[in-house]
Design a protein around this motif. Structure first.
Motif, PDB file in Angstrom:
ATOM      1  N   PHE A  44       0.873  -1.188  -0.141  1.00  0.00           N
ATOM      2  CA  PHE A  44       0.137  -0.026  -0.155  1.00  0.00           C
ATOM      3  C   PHE A  44       1.064   1.315  -0.061  1.00  0.00           C
ATOM      4  CE2 PHE A  44      -3.561  -2.406   0.142  1.00  0.00           C
ATOM      5  CZ  PHE A  44      -3.763  -3.315   1.037  1.00  0.00           C
ATOM      6  N   PRO A  75      -0.670  -4.196  -4.501  1.00  0.00           N
ATOM      7  CA  PRO A  75      -1.286  -5.372  -3.427  1.00  0.00           C
ATOM      8  C   PRO A  75      -1.737  -6.577  -4.260  1.00  0.00           C
ATOM      9  CG  PRO A  75      -1.769  -3.143  -2.776  1.00  0.00           C
ATOM     10  CD  PRO A  75      -1.169  -3.021  -4.119  1.00  0.00           C
ATOM     11  N   TYR A  76      -2.497  -6.262  -5.246  1.00  0.00           N
ATOM     12  CA  TYR A  76      -2.945  -7.683  -5.859  1.00  0.00           C
ATOM     13  C   TYR A  76      -2.232  -8.338  -6.684  1.00  0.00           C
ATOM     14  CZ  TYR A  76      -3.720  -3.520  -9.029  1.00  0.00           C
ATOM     15  OH  TYR A  76      -3.392  -2.536 -10.043  1.00  0.00           O
ATOM     16  N   ASN A  93      -1.249 -11.088   2.395  1.00  0.00           N
ATOM     17  CA  ASN A  93      -2.528 -10.810   2.957  1.00  0.00           C
ATOM     18  C   ASN A  93      -2.491 -10.071   4.188  1.00  0.00           C
ATOM     19  OD1 ASN A  93      -3.818 -13.438   1.217  1.00  0.00           O
ATOM     20  ND2 ASN A  93      -4.414 -11.589   0.633  1.00  0.00           N
ATOM     21  N   PHE A 137      -6.579  -6.111   8.512  1.00  0.00           N
ATOM     22  CA  PHE A 137      -6.586  -4.603   8.779  1.00  0.00           C
ATOM     23  C   PHE A 137      -7.067  -4.254  10.309  1.00  0.00           C
ATOM     24  CE2 PHE A 137      -5.916  -2.737   4.510  1.00  0.00           C
ATOM     25  CZ  PHE A 137      -6.153  -4.010   3.749  1.00  0.00           C
ATOM     26  N   PHE A 163     -16.382  -6.379   4.168  1.00  0.00           N
ATOM     27  CA  PHE A 163     -17.085  -5.523   3.308  1.00  0.00           C
ATOM     28  C   PHE A 163     -18.597  -5.701   3.600  1.00  0.00           C
ATOM     29  CE2 PHE A 163     -13.684  -5.399   0.529  1.00  0.00           C
ATOM     30  CZ  PHE A 163     -12.977  -6.505  -0.036  1.00  0.00           C
ATOM     31  N   PHE A 194     -14.013 -13.868  -1.096  1.00  0.00           N
ATOM     32  CA  PHE A 194     -13.622 -12.983  -1.746  1.00  0.00           C
ATOM     33  C   PHE A 194     -12.184 -13.149  -2.538  1.00  0.00           C
ATOM     34  CE2 PHE A 194     -14.506  -9.011  -3.677  1.00  0.00           C
ATOM     35  CZ  PHE A 194     -13.366  -8.413  -3.871  1.00  0.00           C
ATOM     36  N   GLY A 195     -11.188 -13.342  -1.807  1.00  0.00           N
ATOM     37  CA  GLY A 195      -9.845 -13.556  -2.433  1.00  0.00           C
ATOM     38  C   GLY A 195      -9.896 -14.729  -3.283  1.00  0.00           C
ATOM     39  N   MET A 254     -11.619 -13.827  -6.460  1.00  0.00           N
ATOM     40  CA  MET A 254     -10.579 -12.868  -7.193  1.00  0.00           C
ATOM     41  C   MET A 254      -9.515 -13.846  -8.083  1.00  0.00           C
ATOM     42  SD  MET A 254     -11.846  -9.930  -7.148  1.00  0.00           S
ATOM     43  CE  MET A 254     -13.453 -10.383  -7.074  1.00  0.00           C
ATOM     44  N   LYS A 255      -9.110 -14.928  -7.316  1.00  0.00           N
ATOM     45  CA  LYS A 255      -8.042 -15.808  -7.919  1.00  0.00           C
ATOM     46  C   LYS A 255      -8.533 -16.802  -8.870  1.00  0.00           C
ATOM     47  CE  LYS A 255      -4.108 -15.345  -4.813  1.00  0.00           C
ATOM     48  NZ  LYS A 255      -4.937 -14.394  -3.612  1.00  0.00           N
ATOM     49  N   GLU A 284      -8.556  -0.858   0.108  1.00  0.00           N
ATOM     50  CA  GLU A 284      -7.338  -1.611   0.182  1.00  0.00           C
ATOM     51  C   GLU A 284      -7.577  -3.073   0.442  1.00  0.00           C
ATOM     52  OE1 GLU A 284      -5.271   0.432   3.395  1.00  0.00           O
ATOM     53  OE2 GLU A 284      -4.549   1.995   1.981  1.00  0.00           O
ATOM     54  N   ALA A 291      -9.918  -4.882  -0.750  1.00  0.00           N
ATOM     55  CA  ALA A 291     -10.038  -5.543  -1.967  1.00  0.00           C
ATOM     56  C   ALA A 291      -8.885  -5.723  -2.869  1.00  0.00           C
ATOM     57  CB  ALA A 291     -11.071  -4.531  -2.740  1.00  0.00           C
ATOM     58  N   PHE A 292      -8.021  -4.621  -2.911  1.00  0.00           N
ATOM     59  CA  PHE A 292      -6.742  -4.634  -3.574  1.00  0.00           C
ATOM     60  C   PHE A 292      -5.893  -6.052  -3.003  1.00  0.00           C
ATOM     61  CE2 PHE A 292      -7.409  -1.639  -6.261  1.00  0.00           C
ATOM     62  CZ  PHE A 292      -6.908  -0.234  -6.090  1.00  0.00           C
ATOM     63  N   ASP A 293      -5.914  -5.979  -1.632  1.00  0.00           N
ATOM     64  CA  ASP A 293      -5.116  -6.742  -0.937  1.00  0.00           C
ATOM     65  C   ASP A 293      -5.547  -8.281  -1.269  1.00  0.00           C
ATOM     66  OD1 ASP A 293      -4.968  -8.434   2.092  1.00  0.00           O
ATOM     67  OD2 ASP A 293      -3.251  -7.547   1.411  1.00  0.00           O
ATOM     68  N   LEU A 294      -7.092  -8.513  -1.535  1.00  0.00           N
ATOM     69  CA  LEU A 294      -7.232  -9.950  -1.559  1.00  0.00           C
ATOM     70  C   LEU A 294      -7.162 -10.260  -3.184  1.00  0.00           C
ATOM     71  CD1 LEU A 294     -10.080  -9.321   0.835  1.00  0.00           C
ATOM     72  CD2 LEU A 294      -8.292 -11.212   0.804  1.00  0.00           C
ATOM     73  N   GLY A 295      -6.552  -9.493  -4.090  1.00  0.00           N
ATOM     74  CA  GLY A 295      -6.351  -9.717  -5.524  1.00  0.00           C
ATOM     75  C   GLY A 295      -7.104  -9.127  -6.358  1.00  0.00           C
ATOM     76  N   ALA A 296      -8.015  -8.197  -5.856  1.00  0.00           N
ATOM     77  CA  ALA A 296      -8.851  -7.357  -6.908  1.00  0.00           C
ATOM     78  C   ALA A 296      -8.069  -6.299  -7.564  1.00  0.00           C
ATOM     79  CB  ALA A 296     -10.125  -7.043  -6.191  1.00  0.00           C
ATOM     80  N   GLY A 297      -7.977  -6.246  -8.953  1.00  0.00           N
ATOM     81  CA  GLY A 297      -7.353  -5.019  -9.401  1.00  0.00           C
ATOM     82  C   GLY A 297      -8.140  -3.875  -9.528  1.00  0.00           C
ATOM     83  N   PRO A 298      -7.858  -2.795 -10.091  1.00  0.00           N
ATOM     84  CA  PRO A 298      -8.539  -1.479 -10.099  1.00  0.00           C
ATOM     85  C   PRO A 298     -10.075  -1.677 -10.585  1.00  0.00           C
ATOM     86  CG  PRO A 298      -6.564  -0.976 -10.670  1.00  0.00           C
ATOM     87  CD  PRO A 298      -6.571  -2.457 -10.710  1.00  0.00           C
ATOM     88  N   ARG A 339     -12.093  -4.678 -10.791  1.00  0.00           N
ATOM     89  CA  ARG A 339     -12.708  -5.556 -10.090  1.00  0.00           C
ATOM     90  C   ARG A 339     -13.067  -5.114  -8.831  1.00  0.00           C
ATOM     91  NH1 ARG A 339     -10.902 -11.677 -10.646  1.00  0.00           N
ATOM     92  NH2 ARG A 339      -9.007 -10.993 -10.400  1.00  0.00           N
ATOM     93  N   ASN A 371     -16.803  -4.764  -7.601  1.00  0.00           N
ATOM     94  CA  ASN A 371     -16.986  -5.742  -6.525  1.00  0.00           C
ATOM     95  C   ASN A 371     -17.365  -4.985  -5.223  1.00  0.00           C
ATOM     96  OD1 ASN A 371     -17.386  -8.623  -7.107  1.00  0.00           O
ATOM     97  ND2 ASN A 371     -15.132  -8.042  -8.114  1.00  0.00           N
TER      98      ASN A 371
END
Lengths: 365, 364, 292
Positions: free
Chosen positions: A58, A78-79, A84, A87, A93, A104-105, A108-109, C195, C197-204, C206, C210
């Motif tokens: 970040f 980060p993505y 991971n 926070f 969410f 969620f993660g 995304m993968k 953040e 969302a980014f951390d968990l692998g989502a690009g801008p 997604r 999401n």
């Protein structure tokens, strides 16, 4: 015991971070071993969170590099990092259920549905959140939310898990039980944990190693015992546990043995490794509980007399302020072993005993 | 529940309150004191304020100010951009207007509905200045209710720098080669009148059959127009967005004054005359003041001011004597004389007219 | 940063207002009653009436006005108005969302200045702004002059008095109505969620679809409503920037109270449009109750 290996999972190499004119992290280098539980410990504003965020991605270092599992990820977002974060505010969410949050993660993968479902179920079981799958974060308690945040991160099986003061919002009792749980979880999963906190007790409880950070630099890195018993600087000595920081003149030296005349106090002898040969003065640190207080003189490396000037009852312990004939003031702590046993009280004249190992030379102000 | 009841009562109050306004007696001036010896023929006193409801771009501020200065009456000048707008607001009640400025066919309708107050000509002696040809017309045959303000025609303006072909009538204007360069008045009644005249019918002969007859022609016309504007059609010419159009003669006159390249042509298929007059609504609170205003603007020097700002055809013959030769030579202001019809009141069929043009515009 | 940040508040809003609440609301309710409820009811009554020769309202009861509303001419115009309003809303959303997002995430000291920049044109009269656009877009206006000077075109662009000009005018007028509600939602969005969302692998992309979009939905819905509904009824812009060539339902209604002198029909049209608004509103809020 830590499941240490020699493999380096995260390397922070000469990293500096400045914001406008303010330097948050200053030329920090750190090697984090695979499978260890390492804590970044320090007061607010010391730079520990900034350092963590640079590992997560970040923040980008102004200078220096970050490696995860050998790969240079300094400029990766980060993505794209196999790390991971949990926070401080959990960042769940709000529009998704517990199950959806945790999954969620994996979504995304693009993990296949069946496998994802199984992993989510396992994660939920691991953090003991069975039955809460369909709830929304607003319907959970603080402790439950914390577990969801944890599950959400570990289900992704990252190479390193970064935790930013995750327990700070919980009440004391819950905190203590979560500390134990987290430690067990880490040992079970074998994932490298990088934990940030300002609570030194927490650090001591959970960590394999602690990096004590002050003003953007690592002042001392070592396992809990070393940090506690052999603080290298006054900051570390003061920050972890309690310490008497005393100054004195170097009176004599013989190899590692050094005798120091304390200001207004007795001479004490200790084993010093880090004292320069030409040092005329030295600063030492003595933990209060190490001062053995007896009504009669006993055998020990260092013995001196003092009067009990103050007595503070603390439940399990008594905190005593000692005053030597020369005017030196020290704090000591004694356990209240039994209500019946004769203990020392204010005004008593006592003998203080200290072993060589209980006195440490420290740098700093 | 309380709120709904309140709302219902409120609504009913408004609806029934607006229906009929009791007509105040004419000559709201205070009568002479009875029994005060020899009765003197006192001049009736006007009210302190005058509510003037007139077209925008028609009454110069100096005229209004001059009247206020001379009589001490405060004038509240409100404007509208179409007869129908004026009619709607007048009939809705609300402000009680003392003077309105309707076109001839609207006066006809108002007279039929007995909405106008007769004029006491003893208070408007300057009426003698009006061109006799403009007296006794169909909308006010006995000259009881109106004082002509300005007359004019609706005709064709051509930017002769851009268009060299001879333009004689509506059919010459609405040609495919001028597509997108034409401005037209945003007035459905006007457009229908032009279509009727171009088809050899009378402009007042508005029936369902005739509307159907001119519909195809109108449909074509509508497709060619760039801008519909009744407020200020000269702007489109001056901006260079159009080169030809059908507009009010006053706008044409202003264009001609700006640059003689803007020629004014009366369509040979037939052009109609419009007369805008001052009239006093039945419900006017200050009828005496209204008549004083009428007399004031009939003064040649005041009428001249109106002509200077809005160069339509001045009906006041004495005022015309004060105009410059250049003003009198403006073809839009003073076109060649001829027999022209005025618009008559058409009643309910006005909705059909509006619908026709709306429909054609929407089909584009 | 507390752990509850970013979660919707479901507690406080459900209690009914006490006496003090009603008293405070009374002036607003009176205003609404007199200037919104009563006129609407009057319109409702008129819509069933008829007109006389002069154009005044005659109190009878008839459905004929509503029957006329469904005449193909007017339906076509209504649909066209909805179509233009929809295009305007779509453009406003595409243009406005990024602006709102950028302002919402700007540092605080800059944020207020940016908001002021968005709001200030709004303080000038709507009519003046519209005339300004007409001046810019006309054949001899600055836009054409600039493009001709740069050699990008050889003849002036025909923008003014076309539907393009109308859409430009509409978008320009309604853009702040889209930006401000979205900004409100974006500002409340907890950055930590992005953040995470980014951390968990989502690009801008997604992270947006999401997390950001669903959580700013209230702002988006409000913005859409605030643009779409008024845009349907807009008539001044079509008259001025469109050269009055393409009538919208607003123009037709305006005509009924003007040239056509048919108030009852105008009222019927007005009621129909009002029903359309009510239906739109009900549909949108039904799907997501937390959006109200």
């Amino acid at each position: 015991m830590s499941t240490e290996s020699k493999e380096v999972m995260v390397e922070v190499r000469r990293v500096t971070k400045t914001f406008d004119k303010f330097t948050a992290v200053s030329d920090v280098s750190l090697e984090i071993r695979a499978g260890e539980f390492i804590t970044l410990l320090g007061p607010s504003g010391c730079g520990k969170t900034t350092l963590l965020r640079m590992i997560s991605g970040f923040e980008t270092p102004t200078e220096g590099q970050i490696f995860i599992a050998g790969q240079d990820v300094t400029h990766d977002p980060p993505y794209r990092r196999d790390a991971n974060q949990v926070f401080q505010s959990y960042a769940l969410f709000p529009h998704m259920t517990v199950k959806e949050n945790i999954g969620f993660g994996l979504r995304m993968k693009k993990v296949p549905k069946n496998e994802a479902q199984e992993r989510v179920r396992d994660a939920i079981a691991m953090v003991s959140l069975g039955g809460m799958e369909e709830r929304k974060p607003s319907q959970l308690s603080g402790g439950q939310r914390q577990r969801v945040a944890l599950a959400r991160a570990i289900v992704c099986r990252p190479k390193v898990l970064l935790l930013d003061e995750p327990l700070s919002a919980l009440d004391a009792k819950l905190r203590h039980s979560m500390q134990v749980e987290l430690k067990h979880l880490q040992q079970k999963l074998g994932i490298t944990f990088v934990f940030v906190t300002h609570d030194q007790e927490e650090a001591l409880t959970m960590s394999d190693r602690i990096a004590v950070i002050n003003k953007g630099k690592i002042e001392q890195l070592g396992d809990a015992g070393a940090i506690y018993h052999q603080p290298k600087t006054t900051f570390v000595a003061n920050f972890i546990g309690q310490a008497n920081i005393l100054e004195g003149e170097v009176v004599s030296r013989a190899g590692r043995k050094v005798t120091i005349r304390l200001e207004g106090g007795p001479d004490v002898t200790l084993m010093a490794d880090d004292l320069p040969d030409d040092a005329k003065t030295a600063m030492i640190s003595v933990r209060p509980e190490k001062i053995l207080i007896r009504k009669e003189r006993e055998e020990s490396d260092n013995v001196f007399e003092a009067e009990i000037a103050e007595e503070i009852f603390k439940g399990a312990t008594d905190q005593l302020m000692l005053k030597t004939p020369g005017g030196l003031e020290l704090w000591a702590v004694v356990a209240n072993e039994s209500a019946r046993q004769a203990t020392v009280h204010k005004g008593d004249k006592v003998f203080c005993h200290l072993h060589f190992d209980d006195i440490v030379v420290v740098q700093g102000t | 529940m309380n709120r709904r009841l309140f709302g219902l009562i409120f609504l009913l109050g408004i609806v029934f309150g607006c229906k009929d306004k009791p007509a105040p007696t004419a000559a709201s001036a205070s009568p002479g004191p009875s029994g005060s010896g020899a009765p003197t023929a006192e001049k009736p006193k006007p009210g302190k304020e005058l509510n003037l409801f007139a077209w925008s771009e028609y009454v110069p501020q100096e005229v209004v100010d001059g009247f206020s200065k001379e009589t001490g009456i405060k004038v509240n000048y409100e404007t509208y951009a179409s007869n129908e707008e004026m009619l709607s607001k007048l009939l809705a009640g609300g402000t009680n207007y003392d003077l309105i400025q309707p076109s001839e066919y609207v006066i006809e309708a108002l007279v039929k509905q007995k909405k106008l107050a007769p004029i006491d000509w003893s208070l408007v002696p300057n009426f003698k200045n009006i061109d006799p040809k403009l007296k006794g017309l169909p909308h006010d045959p006995e000259n009881k209710f109106s004082v002509p303000w300005m007359t004019g025609t609706v005709g064709i303006v051509v930017n002769t720098d851009k268009i060299k072909d001879p333009i004689k009538g509506y059919k010459d204007v609405f040609q495919k080669k001028y597509k997108g360069r034409i401005v037209s008045l945003n007035d459905s009644r006007e457009m229908v009148a032009w279509a009727l005249e171009a088809s050899g019918l009378k402009s007042n002969d508005i029936t369902t059959e005739n509307l159907a007859k001119v519909k195809p022609m109108l449909a074509e016309w509508v497709k060619l127009v760039k801008v519909f504007d009744s407020d200020s059609p000269k702007t489109a010419f001056l901006n260079g967005d159009v080169d030809i159009g059908v507009v009010w003669s006053g706008e044409a006159a202003l264009l001609y004054q700006n640059n003689k390249k803007f020629a004014y042509i009366l369509p040979e298929e037939g052009a109609h005359l419009f007369i805008d007059s001052l009239a006093i609504p039945d419900s006017a609170p200050n009828k005496v003041g209204a008549m004083m205003f009428m007399d004031y603007i009939l003064k040649p020097e005041v009428s001249k001011l109106i002509s200077e700002k809005f160069p339509y055809t001045n009906p006041n013959l004495e005022a015309r004597k004060l105009l410059t030769p250049e003003q009198l030579a403006n073809p839009a202001s003073y076109p060649p004389a001829g027999e022209r019809e005025t618009f008559r009141d058409i009643g309910k069929i006005s909705s059909e007219v509006d619908k026709l043009v709306t429909d054609l515009k929407a089909s584009n | 940063m507390t752990p509850t940040a970013g979660l919707p508040d479901t507690q406080g809003a459900q209690r009914a207002p006490g006496l003090r609440g009603w008293l405070l609301m009374a002036p607003l309710l009176a205003w609404l009653g007199a200037f919104v409820v009563a006129p609407t009811l009057i319109m409702l009554v008129y819509s069933f009436c008829d007109r006389d020769e002069l154009g005044q309202v005659v109190f009878t009861f008839s459905w004929s006005n509503y029957a006329r509303v469904f005449d193909p001419t007017y339906l076509k115009i209504l649909l066209k108005s909805v179509y233009y309003a929809a295009i305007t809303t779509a453009i406003c959303l595409v243009v406005g969302y990024p602006v709102a997002y950028w302002v919402g995430r700007a540092p605080e000291r800059v944020r207020n200045k940016l908001l002021a920049l968005i709001m200030i044109p709004f303080w000038t009269s709507f009519l003046i702004r519209t005339y300004a656009w007409m001046t810019i877009l006309k054949s001899e206006g600055p836009l054409n002059s600039l493009l001709l000077y740069l050699g990008m075109i050889s003849t002036p662009l025909d923008i003014l008095y076309t539907p393009t000009a109308v859409v430009i005018g509409l978008v320009y007028s309604y853009l702040p109505f889209m930006i401000l509600p979205i900004y409100g939602s974006v500002e409340k969005l907890d950055n930590a969620l992005v953040e995470a969302a980014f951390d968990l692998g989502a690009g801008p992309v997604r992270a947006f679809s999401n997390v950001i979009a669903p959580l700013t939905r209230p702002g988006i819905v409000a913005g859409v409503m605030l643009v779409f509904i008024p845009a349907i009824g807009m008539f001044a812009i079509t008259d001025l920037m469109g050269g009055a060539r393409v009538p919208m339902i607003g123009n037709v209604i305006q005509n009924q109270f003007g040239q056509a002198r048919d108030w009852p029909f105008g009222a019927a049209l007005g009621m129909t449009v009002l029903l359309l608004f009510a239906a739109t509103f009900w549909l949108t809020t039904k799907k997501d109750p937390s959006a109200t």
